[in-house]
Design a protein around this motif. Structure first.
Motif, mmCIF file in Angstrom:
data_model
loop_
_atom_site.group_PDB
_atom_site.id
_atom_site.type_symbol
_atom_site.label_atom_id
_atom_site.label_comp_id
_atom_site.label_asym_id
_atom_site.label_seq_id
_atom_site.Cartn_x
_atom_site.Cartn_y
_atom_site.Cartn_z
ATOM 1 N N ALA A 52 0.817 -1.212 0.000
ATOM 2 C CA ALA A 52 0.000 0.000 0.000
ATOM 3 C C ALA A 52 0.851 1.264 0.000
ATOM 4 C CB ALA A 52 -0.928 0.004 1.212
ATOM 5 N N ASN A 53 2.142 1.135 0.345
ATOM 6 C CA ASN A 53 3.000 2.305 0.486
ATOM 7 C C ASN A 53 3.928 2.535 -0.701
ATOM 8 O OD1 ASN A 53 2.955 0.819 3.479
ATOM 9 N ND2 ASN A 53 2.368 2.974 3.484
ATOM 10 N N VAL A 54 4.060 1.545 -1.581
ATOM 11 C CA VAL A 54 5.046 1.654 -2.651
ATOM 12 C C VAL A 54 4.373 1.962 -3.979
ATOM 13 C CG1 VAL A 54 6.616 0.064 -1.488
ATOM 14 C CG2 VAL A 54 4.979 -0.831 -3.159
ATOM 15 N N THR A 55 5.157 2.435 -4.916
ATOM 16 C CA THR A 55 4.709 2.617 -6.296
ATOM 17 C C THR A 55 5.506 1.663 -7.169
ATOM 18 O OG1 THR A 55 4.228 4.953 -5.912
ATOM 19 C CG2 THR A 55 4.438 4.240 -8.191
ATOM 20 N N CYS A 56 4.820 0.933 -8.024
ATOM 21 C CA CYS A 56 5.478 -0.062 -8.857
ATOM 22 C C CYS A 56 5.593 0.432 -10.302
ATOM 23 C CB CYS A 56 4.726 -1.391 -8.818
ATOM 24 S SG CYS A 56 4.746 -2.155 -7.167
ATOM 25 N N HIS A 57 6.677 0.077 -10.918
ATOM 26 C CA HIS A 57 6.977 0.493 -12.285
ATOM 27 C C HIS A 57 7.471 -0.725 -13.067
ATOM 28 C CE1 HIS A 57 7.097 4.614 -10.561
ATOM 29 N NE2 HIS A 57 7.776 4.030 -9.591
ATOM 30 N N PHE A 58 7.641 -0.546 -14.367
ATOM 31 C CA PHE A 58 8.218 -1.581 -15.212
ATOM 32 C C PHE A 58 9.442 -1.019 -15.925
ATOM 33 C CE2 PHE A 58 5.598 -5.165 -14.763
ATOM 34 C CZ PHE A 58 4.279 -4.750 -14.600
ATOM 35 N N TYR A 59 10.457 -1.849 -16.023
ATOM 36 C CA TYR A 59 11.671 -1.484 -16.760
ATOM 37 C C TYR A 59 11.938 -2.562 -17.804
ATOM 38 C CZ TYR A 59 16.599 -0.584 -17.775
ATOM 39 O OH TYR A 59 17.783 -0.329 -18.407
ATOM 40 N N SER A 60 12.237 -2.147 -19.026
ATOM 41 C CA SER A 60 12.452 -3.091 -20.124
ATOM 42 C C SER A 60 13.845 -3.710 -20.026
ATOM 43 C CB SER A 60 12.279 -2.369 -21.468
ATOM 44 O OG SER A 60 12.417 -3.278 -22.537
ATOM 45 N N GLN A 61 13.883 -5.038 -19.914
ATOM 46 C CA GLN A 61 15.136 -5.770 -19.798
ATOM 47 C C GLN A 61 15.335 -6.686 -21.010
ATOM 48 O OE1 GLN A 61 17.446 -5.405 -17.630
ATOM 49 N NE2 GLN A 61 16.637 -4.998 -15.569
ATOM 50 N N PRO A 62 16.574 -6.887 -21.462
ATOM 51 C CA PRO A 62 16.832 -7.886 -22.505
ATOM 52 C C PRO A 62 16.504 -9.286 -21.986
ATOM 53 C CG PRO A 62 18.727 -6.442 -22.192
ATOM 54 C CD PRO A 62 17.805 -6.193 -21.039
ATOM 55 N N LEU A 63 15.936 -10.104 -22.827
ATOM 56 C CA LEU A 63 15.728 -11.496 -22.440
ATOM 57 C C LEU A 63 17.071 -12.170 -22.183
ATOM 58 C CD1 LEU A 63 13.727 -13.845 -22.081
ATOM 59 C CD2 LEU A 63 14.013 -14.339 -24.516
ATOM 60 N N ASN A 64 18.043 -11.840 -22.999
ATOM 61 C CA ASN A 64 19.389 -12.402 -22.851
ATOM 62 C C ASN A 64 20.392 -11.252 -22.831
ATOM 63 O OD1 ASN A 64 21.762 -13.811 -22.869
ATOM 64 N ND2 ASN A 64 21.424 -14.847 -24.822
ATOM 65 N N HIS A 65 20.949 -10.983 -21.684
ATOM 66 C CA HIS A 65 21.919 -9.887 -21.553
ATOM 67 C C HIS A 65 23.220 -10.186 -22.290
ATOM 68 C CE1 HIS A 65 20.014 -7.280 -18.472
ATOM 69 N NE2 HIS A 65 19.423 -8.395 -18.087
ATOM 70 N N PHE A 66 23.466 -11.428 -22.594
ATOM 71 C CA PHE A 66 24.774 -11.811 -23.111
ATOM 72 C C PHE A 66 24.747 -12.150 -24.599
ATOM 73 C CE2 PHE A 66 24.288 -13.201 -18.649
ATOM 74 C CZ PHE A 66 25.048 -12.196 -18.082
ATOM 75 N N SER A 67 23.679 -11.763 -25.278
ATOM 76 C CA SER A 67 23.598 -11.930 -26.725
ATOM 77 C C SER A 67 22.709 -10.824 -27.255
ATOM 78 C CB SER A 67 23.009 -13.297 -27.095
ATOM 79 O OG SER A 67 22.880 -13.421 -28.497
ATOM 80 N N ALA A 68 23.312 -9.690 -27.580
ATOM 81 C CA ALA A 68 22.569 -8.516 -28.012
ATOM 82 C C ALA A 68 23.097 -8.042 -29.357
ATOM 83 C CB ALA A 68 22.695 -7.408 -26.973
ATOM 84 N N PRO A 69 22.322 -7.259 -30.095
ATOM 85 C CA PRO A 69 22.764 -6.778 -31.412
ATOM 86 C C PRO A 69 24.055 -5.996 -31.310
ATOM 87 C CG PRO A 69 20.434 -6.321 -31.056
ATOM 88 C CD PRO A 69 20.981 -6.790 -29.755
ATOM 89 N N ALA A 70 24.906 -6.139 -32.317
ATOM 90 C CA ALA A 70 26.160 -5.393 -32.364
ATOM 91 C C ALA A 70 25.866 -3.902 -32.316
ATOM 92 C CB ALA A 70 26.936 -5.751 -33.626
ATOM 93 N N GLY A 71 26.705 -3.185 -31.600
ATOM 94 C CA GLY A 71 26.517 -1.749 -31.492
ATOM 95 C C GLY A 71 25.692 -1.326 -30.296
#
Length: 638
Positions: free
Chosen positions: A98-117
């Motif tokens: 009841a005291n907190v505010t919740c948010h969403f943050y976009s995360q990669p499904l796989n942090h260790f395989s991402a597009p070059a650059g």
């Protein structure tokens, strides 16, 4: 483990903090050290094993709670809410959702395989660029009231295998320390938990299943990368010290966060964190354990010790007068004895209120069922009512009573008339007399996993034996009937495979079509609903918590032994069962994405040992590990 470097000025700053002065009044010193020093006070330290304050009562289930405000934020210069929340409390003065505010943050499904650059490590694969929304909840009511004062620490809970609501509602220590340090309080939800689940329908595509499965990226290393990215998002300049908090698996994550991301985490408080429960850690430790011997049945020994500790609850008696452990040990051979005859099985069915009749082959199932509650009762042995463990294990959003393990022992703690003679404890050689000669004269002899009748006497009609069975039923009901609504218990299999095939043949004969096959997404969701994230974490990383494997080996109240005679080391255990995770990691439809057991199983958990260092953590600093003597996971604690 606290950094040994200190100075007179730092010590003086500690004293100012302990006197209640603010951090800004203290001389310049790393903020993590005063916070960790607070925890060395006995009054505070007693709270750490459960990461909960003693006045916490049950919190609302995330499934039943009213919808929380959800905001998807763009990347800020630093976390500054548009409107400061008012400090508020619910119930008996505790903080909650009841005291907190919740948010969403976009995360990669796989942090260790991402597009070059990208800003992440480059790579390739079908998961490159895929994201999911991670939920996190914030309370800023203790932070400064203006921009110049907005430089206090961030208290960051590393969420584990429950929805984040449970940790917001059940945690005590973070809420107690935060106002003293003007901290921003953040609770992060573990990937694949609660509302932080990726889109599972991706894996309904057969082509995708050739590459990975729905749980391939459910690992501790991915979860830690989530938390590191979220911290960078909340404080891009990394000017605010971040203290990680966590309990159980969350405690493992807190400690590992400090080890792997020291530039993001200034310190960690890891409560009941079994990072040394893996085989290599157990084999290399010096034999010093917390509250128990250095035997191979670590968790079971702690539970047996917990039921005999004096003053739990305070004023509850003494260790010398406790009979619970001996009475439990006497119960299991008695069940085996009763299970040998039809009359005995009828008595067992009536005593334990079984939903279906027992066959002779069901005795093992009944023993497993009756012995299973004591682990969750021990890990949930809080001095106040709590729904945390029942909710985590899919028992519902219902309260266990205060001191549930001791409540389970209420009748068993009495002198029922059982005499247990330990002829050779290490060889599991016992003689058990149930009542006096005038009562029954029933005497059983235990030789490892065998039961023999030494004296039959009145046998099944023994008043002492029946009293013992009823007391054991009352004990297991503390767990299995926590809702107080159960009419009967499914302790034995209701339908065997032959009966199942017969019923299926009847359906076919009557033109009833079998149910449609499940989609991969449905199978994955069912597994999440039934097992949380823990099973998949264990399977993906071979997280073999071997301290739970052995029991009944002569050092606890369980029976029969889980391994043969002369099993004395973890090496022996793994020689007998080289792939202990094989059964729970089965993936018959090939949709979960677990590593192949035939090719990659690692019963020694060597990858985790290499990744996090095992017992080789002397170079680490600013991590406080705490363990409670009533907690079975303390046998794997630092």
């Amino acid at each position: 483990i606290v950094s040994k470097q200190s100075s007179d000025s730092t010590v003086r700053s500690y004293l100012r903090v302990l006197k209640g002065e603010t951090m800004k009044q203290a001389p310049a010193a790393p903020i993590v050290q005063p916070i960790l020093s607070l925890l060395l006070l006995p009054s505070i330290f007693l709270l750490i094993p459960t990461i909960a304050a003693t006045d916490v009562s049950v919190g609302s289930s995330w499934r039943q709670a009213a919808p929380r405000p959800v905001v998807e934020l763009t990347r800020p210069r630093r976390y500054r809410p548009q409107q400061r929340q008012q400090q508020g409390k619910t119930g008996q003065g505790r903080m909650s959702m009841a005291n907190v505010t919740c948010h969403f943050y976009s995360q990669p499904l796989n942090h260790f395989s991402a597009p070059a650059g990208s800003r992440r490590r480059s790579g390739s694969g079908q998961d490159a660029g895929e994201t999911f929304k991670q939920r996190y909840c914030v309370y800023d009511g203790y932070s400064g009231n203006d921009d110049d004062d907005d430089d206090g620490p961030i208290f960051f809970y590393t969420g584990n295998e429950s929805p984040v609501d449970q940790y917001v509602n059940q945690t005590g220590l973070m809420w107690e320390l935060a106002p003293k340090h003007s901290a921003l309080v953040v609770f992060a939800e573990h990937r694949y938990q609660g509302e932080s689940v990726p889109d599972l329908t991706i894996w309904n595509n057969p082509e995708r299943l050739k590459y990975d499965g729905c749980f391939t990226h459910l690992t501790s290393s991915q979860a830690l990368a989530d938390y590191a990215a979220l911290i960078s998002y909340l404080d891009p300049s990394h000017t605010r010290p971040v203290i990680a908090f966590g309990g159980s698996y969350g405690g493992m994550l807190s400690a590992w966060m400090r080890m792997l991301y020291p530039s993001s985490i200034a310190g960690a408080i890891a409560a009941s964190a079994p990072i040394w429960g893996l085989p290599l850690s157990q084999e290399t430790k010096d034999g010093t354990r917390i509250g128990q011997s250095a035997g191979i049945s670590g968790a079971a020994e702690v539970i047996a010790r917990a039921v005999t500790l004096p003053s739990y609850p305070p004023g509850g008696g003494s260790e010398e007068t406790s009979h619970c452990s001996d009475n439990l040990l006497a119960t299991w051979p008695l069940i085996s004895y009763y299970g040998q005859t039809e009359l005995g099985r009828d008595i067992l069915m009536e005593t334990f209120r079984l939903c279906t009749p027992m066959g002779q082959d069901d005795v093992v199932s009944l023993l497993d069922w009756a012995q299973s509650p004591f682990f969750p009762l021990a890990e949930g042995d809080f001095p106040y009512p709590s729904s945390y463990i029942p909710f985590s294990l899919n028992m519902g959003n219902v309260d266990l009573p205060a001191w549930p393990l001791q409540k389970a022992c209420a009748e068993l703690d009495k002198d029922i008339g059982v005499e247990l003679i330990r002829n050779d404890e290490r060889d599991v050689d016992y003689t058990i007399r149930y009542g006096s000669d005038n009562d029954s004269g029933l005497v059983l002899g235990i030789d490892w996993d065998n039961v023999k009748v030494v004296e039959n006497g009145n046998g099944l009609r023994s008043a002492t034996a029946l009293k013992l069975l009823n007391a054991t039923m009352a004990a297991v009901s503390v767990w299995f009937n926590v809702s107080k609504t159960a009419k009967c218990f499914d302790a034995v299999p209701a339908i065997n495979e032959e009966e199942k095939e017969y019923l299926q043949s009847l359906r076919r004969a009557n033109g009833i079509e079998p149910p449609s096959p499940k989609t991969p997404a449905q199978s994955c969701q069912e597994k999440l609903d039934g097992e949380t994230v823990w099973t998949s974490l264990v399977c993906n990383e071979n997280m073999n918590q071997i301290i739970t494997a052995a029991r009944g080996m002569g050092n606890d109240f369980y029976w029969p032994p889980t391994f043969p005679r002369k099993t004395t080391s973890f090496k022996d255990i793994l020689a007998i069962d080289p792939d202990p995770l094989g059964e729970i990691c089965a993936d018959p439809d090939g949709v979960f994405g677990y590593p192949s057991r035939e090719e990659t199983y690692d019963s020694w958990a060597t990858w985790l040992d290499d990744m996090y260092g095992g017992t080789r953590i002397e170079s680490r600093s600013s991590i406080l590990f705490s363990n409670g003597l009533l907690d079975p996971w303390s046998s794997a604690g630092v």
